[in-house]
Design a protein around this motif. Structure first.
Motif, PDB file in Angstrom:
ATOM      1  N   VAL A   1     -72.153  61.849  37.664  1.00 25.64           N
ATOM      2  CA  VAL A   1     -72.259  63.297  37.867  1.00 25.64           C
ATOM      3  C   VAL A   1     -73.660  63.771  37.501  1.00 25.64           C
ATOM      4  N   PHE A   2     -74.126  63.361  36.328  1.00 29.74           N
ATOM      5  CA  PHE A   2     -75.460  63.781  35.899  1.00 29.74           C
ATOM      6  C   PHE A   2     -76.536  63.129  36.767  1.00 29.74           C
ATOM      7  N   ASP A   3     -76.275  61.884  37.200  1.00 28.31           N
ATOM      8  CA  ASP A   3     -77.220  61.207  38.087  1.00 28.31           C
ATOM      9  C   ASP A   3     -77.369  61.976  39.399  1.00 28.31           C
ATOM     10  N   GLY A   4     -76.234  62.443  39.930  1.00 23.42           N
ATOM     11  CA  GLY A   4     -76.287  63.241  41.151  1.00 23.42           C
ATOM     12  C   GLY A   4     -77.051  64.536  40.963  1.00 23.42           C
ATOM     13  N   LEU A   5     -76.807  65.206  39.838  1.00 22.37           N
ATOM     14  CA  LEU A   5     -77.521  66.456  39.552  1.00 22.37           C
ATOM     15  C   LEU A   5     -79.033  66.242  39.500  1.00 22.37           C
ATOM     16  N   SER A   6     -79.440  65.085  39.004  1.00 20.03           N
ATOM     17  CA  SER A   6     -80.877  64.821  38.862  1.00 20.03           C
ATOM     18  C   SER A   6     -81.567  64.626  40.208  1.00 20.03           C
ATOM     19  N   HIS A   7     -80.777  64.445  41.278  1.00 16.99           N
ATOM     20  CA  HIS A   7     -81.362  64.240  42.607  1.00 16.99           C
ATOM     21  C   HIS A   7     -81.257  65.479  43.498  1.00 16.99           C
ATOM     22  N   VAL A   8     -80.804  66.583  42.955  1.00 13.51           N
ATOM     23  CA  VAL A   8     -80.663  67.808  43.745  1.00 13.51           C
ATOM     24  C   VAL A   8     -81.986  68.570  43.825  1.00 13.51           C
TER      25      VAL A   8
ATOM     26  N   SER B   1     -84.962  68.021  44.894  1.00 19.04           N
ATOM     27  CA  SER B   1     -85.734  68.054  46.138  1.00 19.04           C
ATOM     28  C   SER B   1     -85.126  69.022  47.141  1.00 19.04           C
ATOM     29  N   PHE B   2     -83.802  69.137  47.166  1.00 24.13           N
ATOM     30  CA  PHE B   2     -83.146  70.080  48.075  1.00 24.13           C
ATOM     31  C   PHE B   2     -83.427  71.522  47.649  1.00 24.13           C
ATOM     32  N   ALA B   3     -83.300  71.791  46.353  1.00 25.98           N
ATOM     33  CA  ALA B   3     -83.554  73.144  45.856  1.00 25.98           C
ATOM     34  C   ALA B   3     -85.015  73.542  46.082  1.00 25.98           C
TER      35      ALA B   3
ATOM     36  N   LEU C   1     -73.783  74.475  47.158  1.00 31.84           N
ATOM     37  CA  LEU C   1     -73.072  73.536  48.006  1.00 31.84           C
ATOM     38  C   LEU C   1     -73.809  72.202  48.119  1.00 31.84           C
ATOM     39  N   VAL C   2     -75.132  72.242  48.191  1.00 30.15           N
ATOM     40  CA  VAL C   2     -75.904  70.999  48.231  1.00 30.15           C
ATOM     41  C   VAL C   2     -75.700  70.223  46.933  1.00 30.15           C
ATOM     42  N   THR C   3     -75.661  70.931  45.820  1.00 32.14           N
ATOM     43  CA  THR C   3     -75.407  70.272  44.535  1.00 32.14           C
ATOM     44  C   THR C   3     -74.078  69.542  44.563  1.00 32.14           C
ATOM     45  N   ALA C   4     -73.048  70.210  45.063  1.00 39.14           N
ATOM     46  CA  ALA C   4     -71.731  69.584  45.145  1.00 39.14           C
ATOM     47  C   ALA C   4     -71.761  68.370  46.067  1.00 39.14           C
TER      48      ALA C   4
ATOM     49  N   VAL D   1     -71.937  71.564  54.592  1.00 37.17           N
ATOM     50  CA  VAL D   1     -72.918  71.440  53.512  1.00 37.17           C
ATOM     51  C   VAL D   1     -74.182  70.737  54.005  1.00 37.17           C
ATOM     52  N   GLY D   2     -74.347  70.667  55.334  1.00 34.28           N
ATOM     53  CA  GLY D   2     -75.550  70.061  55.890  1.00 34.28           C
ATOM     54  C   GLY D   2     -76.727  71.021  55.815  1.00 34.28           C
ATOM     55  N   MET D   3     -77.910  70.480  55.539  1.00 30.80           N
ATOM     56  CA  MET D   3     -79.099  71.323  55.388  1.00 30.80           C
ATOM     57  C   MET D   3     -79.432  72.054  56.694  1.00 30.80           C
ATOM     58  N   THR D   4     -79.202  71.401  57.839  1.00 34.45           N
ATOM     59  CA  THR D   4     -79.540  72.028  59.113  1.00 34.45           C
ATOM     60  C   THR D   4     -78.793  73.342  59.301  1.00 34.45           C
TER      61      THR D   4
END
Length: 460
Positions: free
Chosen positions: A99-106, A108-110, A321-324, A412-415
């Motif tokens: 969970v924390f690993d995923g948060l650490s990769h958000v 670039s999207f933000a 949503l991208v975070t999720a 939840v797609g960026m496009t």
């Protein structure tokens, strides 16, 4: 397109009072601004990437309750469903670290979404965009739709979903909802066509990295051919003929010089730093936009920066949503079950059926919020031990095209999310739309074409 009616309001969950809404926004803005700055720093100075990613993860934990407090109902429900699935997977696997690993990769999207806010403001200040807007006002409705598709396909080939930010100012915020919706849908289609072939999209970089035996040149050439056929068919459906296309290209001509500057800058940054397409935008766009704004007066520059900062609160749903989605994808990657389950079953199927299954799986995964990188990784790993099931080039092309199309129908797609933000339309209306039919038609045609390619490559 007409420009007379006021835009329809996007329904949101009620908040206790305007002062609470203001307080929530005031909390969101500095968090997202800090995440963008930290992500920029982590990309240009790699030794600090680890600690900076941890700091961004901590900031996002503070951000999520604030985002939920002002989220649209659909966004909050979708976030809750994904969060519940992640919780179940974490409890069953014991991998809470994911969970924390995923948060650490958000980050670039933000940071990407923050950079687009600055790009949109800069585009509004551009004389070239104003000239294009004036020319678009003289086009017929079908020509305007075609213009957004062609413009997005061209700009998107190097700017990815950032093309939305350049094109959105062409349809003003006071335009009718239907006009903005049609423009957003056309822009989404154009960007998806660019993703079929452009090496600046993450799809080609990811697939060629995981399938190094596949020739990159062949992927680009075949993808470009599919993109051109798809774009041509889309223009014909919208009623755009050669004469109308010439008028569209004339209308977009003022963007050419700026587009070339952006393309050269993004390619240079990508080559010099070796970063992904999204990370390239995060690094290059703020610098280019600030340089452009510095050419204006101090008051203009100050208003632009203030507007960009204030607009950060408007992307809270998208970042939430991208975070999720990223945490969900990270969790699935850490607790894989699919490969061992379906591998033996797929080995006995005809190549054409295998390609259809791969495309359908990626589209279905995107529709439920799974990031294409995870579904692509599952497909590639599944077929790693099945070398005779389908030719590698055909499989790689199927993954890349399905990746692009999955982004068109993913909530939840960026496009889709960036289009909803930039054009100010409800993003669920971008999914249940004409684009869904377009996606299905292209998917079927792609499966047939790649089956024939597979037969040719294997001499069957």
């Amino acid at each position: 397109m007409t420009q007379t009616l006021a835009p329809a309001a996007v329904p949101r969950l009620p908040v206790p009072s305007w002062s609470v809404q203001k307080t929530v926004n005031a909390g969101i803005r500095p968090i997202l601004a800090a995440v963008a700055v930290l992500q920029f720093a982590s990309l240009v100075y790699h030794p600090l990437a680890g600690p900076l990613h941890m700091a961004m993860a901590a900031l996002l934990l503070l951000f999520l309750p604030l985002a939920a407090a002002k989220a649209r109902r659909f966004s909050l429900i979708l976030f809750g469903v994904i969060a519940a699935i992640v919780t179940v997977l974490a409890v069953r696997s014991g991998r809470y670290d994911l969970v924390f690993d995923g948060l650490s990769h958000v980050g670039s999207f933000a940071a990407f979404l923050a950079a687009l806010q600055l790009l949109r403001v800069a585009a509004n200040q551009s004389a070239a965009v104003r000239r294009v807007k004036g020319r678009f006002l003289r086009l017929e409705p079908n020509e305007v739709v075609g213009g957004f598709t062609v413009g997005a396909a061209g700009l998107g080939s190097f700017l990815s979903v950032g093309a939305h930010a350049v094109l959105a100012p062409l349809v003003g915020p006071d335009s009718p909802m239907q006009d903005r919706l049609q423009a957003a849908l056309a822009s989404i289609r154009g960007i998806s066509f660019a993703a079929f072939w452009s090496p600046l999209f993450i799809a080609i970089a990811f697939v060629t990295n995981r399938m190094p035996d596949v020739n990159v040149g062949s992927i680009v050439v075949i993808g470009l051919a599919v993109a051109l056929v798809s774009l041509t068919a889309d223009l014909l459906v919208s009623g755009t003929r050669p004469r109308e296309l010439r008028r569209i290209l004339h209308g977009l001509q003022p963007l050419l010089r700026g587009g070339v500057v952006l393309a050269v800058a993004l390619v240079a940054v990508a080559q010099f730093l070796g970063v992904t397409a999204m990370e390239t935008v995060v690094i290059a766009l703020p610098v280019l936009c600030l340089a452009f704004l510095s050419l204006g007066s101090r008051d203009t520059r100050r208003r632009a920066l203030r507007t960009s900062y204030n607009n950060l609160a408007n992307v809270s749903d998208e970042v939430m949503l991208v975070t999720a989605a990223v945490v969900f994808s990270t969790m699935l990657a850490g607790v894989p079950y699919l490969t061992d389950l379906v591998g033996p079953w797929l080995g006995g199927l005809p190549a054409g059926v295998v390609l259809v299954v791969a495309i359908v799986f990626m589209l279905a995964a995107g529709a439920v919020g799974l990031h294409p990188s995870i579904s692509a990784a599952l497909i590639i790993s599944t077929f790693a031990n099945l070398p005779d099931a389908v030719s590698r080039l055909a499989l790689a092309e199927a993954i890349i095209i399905a990746w692009a199309l999955a982004a068109v129908i993913s909530p939840v797609g960026m496009t889709v999310m960036v289009a909803a933000q930039m054009f100010r339309v409800p993003y669920q209306s971008l999914i249940l739309s004409r684009n869904l039919v377009t996606t299905l038609i292209i998917s079927v045609a792609t499966a047939i074409g790649l089956t024939l390619l597979d037969l040719y490559l294997r001499g069957l």
